[in-house]
Design a protein around this motif. Structure first.
Motif, mmCIF file in Angstrom:
data_model
loop_
_atom_site.group_PDB
_atom_site.id
_atom_site.type_symbol
_atom_site.label_atom_id
_atom_site.label_comp_id
_atom_site.label_asym_id
_atom_site.label_seq_id
_atom_site.Cartn_x
_atom_site.Cartn_y
_atom_site.Cartn_z
ATOM 1 N N GLY A 191 34.081 31.317 9.691
ATOM 2 C CA GLY A 191 32.899 31.653 8.624
ATOM 3 C C GLY A 191 33.006 31.337 7.313
ATOM 4 N N TYR A 192 33.137 29.743 6.821
ATOM 5 C CA TYR A 192 33.326 29.675 6.190
ATOM 6 C C TYR A 192 32.179 28.161 5.822
ATOM 7 C CZ TYR A 192 37.359 31.662 3.536
ATOM 8 O OH TYR A 192 37.956 32.669 2.990
ATOM 9 N N SER A 225 27.025 25.069 8.562
ATOM 10 C CA SER A 225 27.348 26.146 8.128
ATOM 11 C C SER A 225 28.131 26.767 8.674
ATOM 12 C CB SER A 225 25.635 27.330 9.004
ATOM 13 O OG SER A 225 25.758 27.313 10.281
ATOM 14 N N SER A 226 28.484 28.509 9.122
ATOM 15 C CA SER A 226 29.887 28.965 9.071
ATOM 16 C C SER A 226 29.959 28.672 10.364
ATOM 17 C CB SER A 226 29.843 30.029 8.045
ATOM 18 O OG SER A 226 28.916 31.067 8.792
ATOM 19 N N THR A 227 29.133 28.951 11.130
ATOM 20 C CA THR A 227 28.564 28.199 12.007
ATOM 21 C C THR A 227 28.549 27.556 12.981
ATOM 22 O OG1 THR A 227 26.445 28.784 13.010
ATOM 23 C CG2 THR A 227 27.499 30.668 12.682
ATOM 24 N N GLY A 228 28.601 26.393 12.475
ATOM 25 C CA GLY A 228 27.780 24.851 12.322
ATOM 26 C C GLY A 228 26.886 24.680 12.942
ATOM 27 N N ALA A 266 34.415 25.222 0.363
ATOM 28 C CA ALA A 266 34.764 26.469 1.991
ATOM 29 C C ALA A 266 33.273 27.616 0.313
ATOM 30 C CB ALA A 266 35.546 26.568 2.006
ATOM 31 N N ARG A 267 32.745 28.287 1.185
ATOM 32 C CA ARG A 267 31.909 29.135 0.902
ATOM 33 C C ARG A 267 31.740 30.583 1.979
ATOM 34 N NH1 ARG A 267 28.343 32.757 0.524
ATOM 35 N NH2 ARG A 267 26.608 33.968 -1.208
ATOM 36 N N ARG A 268 32.378 31.743 1.546
ATOM 37 C CA ARG A 268 32.412 33.039 2.590
ATOM 38 C C ARG A 268 30.830 32.996 3.094
ATOM 39 N NH1 ARG A 268 36.108 34.695 5.722
ATOM 40 N NH2 ARG A 268 35.707 36.543 7.100
ATOM 41 N N GLY A 269 30.395 33.109 4.594
ATOM 42 C CA GLY A 269 29.398 33.685 4.774
ATOM 43 C C GLY A 269 28.402 32.770 5.355
ATOM 44 N N ARG A 270 27.403 33.664 5.120
ATOM 45 C CA ARG A 270 26.202 32.956 6.446
ATOM 46 C C ARG A 270 25.441 32.009 5.255
ATOM 47 N NH1 ARG A 270 23.106 37.282 9.381
ATOM 48 N NH2 ARG A 270 22.668 35.552 11.150
ATOM 49 N N TRP A 271 25.009 31.743 4.221
ATOM 50 C CA TRP A 271 24.781 31.034 3.136
ATOM 51 C C TRP A 271 25.427 29.118 3.291
ATOM 52 C CZ3 TRP A 271 26.031 27.982 -0.896
ATOM 53 C CH2 TRP A 271 24.871 27.205 -1.112
ATOM 54 N N PHE A 272 24.456 28.781 2.914
ATOM 55 C CA PHE A 272 24.858 27.337 2.609
ATOM 56 C C PHE A 272 23.924 26.155 2.417
ATOM 57 C CE2 PHE A 272 23.391 24.306 6.110
ATOM 58 C CZ PHE A 272 22.095 24.443 7.103
ATOM 59 N N GLY A 273 24.118 25.603 1.412
ATOM 60 C CA GLY A 273 23.965 24.624 1.049
ATOM 61 C C GLY A 273 24.573 23.579 0.096
ATOM 62 N N ASN A 315 23.782 24.127 -3.263
ATOM 63 C CA ASN A 315 24.408 24.317 -5.016
ATOM 64 C C ASN A 315 26.146 24.824 -4.984
ATOM 65 O OD1 ASN A 315 24.608 25.857 -7.329
ATOM 66 N ND2 ASN A 315 22.845 27.820 -6.700
ATOM 67 N N GLU A 316 26.546 23.290 -6.017
ATOM 68 C CA GLU A 316 27.287 23.849 -6.195
ATOM 69 C C GLU A 316 28.344 25.837 -6.348
ATOM 70 O OE1 GLU A 316 28.114 19.790 -8.340
ATOM 71 O OE2 GLU A 316 29.419 21.330 -8.941
ATOM 72 N N ASP A 317 27.691 25.939 -7.339
ATOM 73 C CA ASP A 317 28.053 26.750 -8.144
ATOM 74 C C ASP A 317 28.482 28.209 -7.197
ATOM 75 O OD1 ASP A 317 25.960 27.015 -10.752
ATOM 76 O OD2 ASP A 317 27.474 26.564 -10.952
ATOM 77 N N GLU A 318 27.414 28.272 -5.605
ATOM 78 C CA GLU A 318 27.844 28.910 -4.618
ATOM 79 C C GLU A 318 29.216 28.819 -3.917
ATOM 80 O OE1 GLU A 318 25.958 31.511 -3.255
ATOM 81 O OE2 GLU A 318 24.630 30.909 -4.845
ATOM 82 N N TYR A 319 29.942 27.995 -4.183
ATOM 83 C CA TYR A 319 31.056 27.460 -3.214
ATOM 84 C C TYR A 319 32.415 27.759 -3.939
ATOM 85 C CZ TYR A 319 28.897 24.660 -0.305
ATOM 86 O OH TYR A 319 27.911 24.796 0.964
ATOM 87 N N SER A 320 33.140 29.120 -3.823
ATOM 88 C CA SER A 320 34.332 29.514 -4.435
ATOM 89 C C SER A 320 35.919 28.431 -3.845
ATOM 90 C CB SER A 320 34.958 30.398 -3.376
ATOM 91 O OG SER A 320 33.547 31.703 -3.268
ATOM 92 N N TYR A 321 35.507 27.261 -3.399
ATOM 93 C CA TYR A 321 37.148 27.003 -2.721
ATOM 94 C C TYR A 321 37.114 25.621 -2.990
ATOM 95 C CZ TYR A 321 38.814 31.491 -1.039
ATOM 96 O OH TYR A 321 39.157 32.967 -1.300
#
Length: 122
Positions: free
Chosen positions: A29-30, A50-53, A96-103, A105-111
Motif C-alpha cells: 500500500g506504499y 508504485s504501491s502495487t508494483g 515511503a508514501r502511502r497511497g497510489r501516487w508515486f514519483g 518528489n521528495e516532499d510527497e514522502y512521509s517516511y
C-alpha cells in the motif's frame, strides 16, 4: 521506521543490491522511492515503484542499469544496481508514501530510511 542496507565499496562496472525494509509497518500500500545524495550535491530521485508494483520510474542516470522491485511478503523493496560508475557514489535513501501516487518528489514522502553509502571506486 525504514532501513536501507546493502551499500558498500564496489569497483566500476560492478553491481550491488540495496534493500529497503520496514520494521514497524507493512510496505504494501506504499509507494517506495530511492534517492541519493552525493557529496556537495542535492539529493536526487533515482527510482520509484508504485504501491502495487505495477509501475516504476527511473531517472535517466539509472535507466538500463538499475532495477527496482518489491517483495511485500518480505516487507522489502530492492534496488539492483549494475554497471556502476564512480558518479553513482552517494548515500542512498529509501522513502515511503502511502497511497497510489508515486514519483520522486521528495516532499510527497512521509517516511525515510537512514541511508546507505555506495562507493564506486577502483
Amino acid at each position: 521506521q525504514l532501513q536501507a542496507s546493502g551499500g558498500g565499496l564496489v569497483q566500476p562496472g560492478g553491481s550491488l543490491r540495496l534493500s529497503c525494509a520496514a520494521s514497524t509497518f507493512g510496505l504494501d500500500g506504499y509507494a517506495i522511492g530511492w534517492f541519493r545524495q552525493a557529496p556537495g550535491k542535492e539529493r536526487e530521485g533515482v527510482s520509484c515503484i508504485s504501491s502495487t508494483g505495477g509501475s516504476t520510474y527511473y531517472a535517466d542516470s539509472a535507466k538500463g542499469r538499475f532495477t527496482i522491485s518489491r517483495d511485500d511478503a518480505k516487507n522489502t523493496v530492492y534496488l539492483y544496481m549494475s554497471s556502476l560508475k564512480p558518479e553513482d557514489t552517494a548515500v542512498y535513501y529509501c522513502a515511503a508514501r502511502r497511497g497510489r501516487w508515486f514519483g520522486v518528489n521528495e516532499d510527497e514522502y512521509s517516511y525515510w530510511g537512514q541511508g546507505t553509502q555506495v562507493t564506486v571506486s577502483s
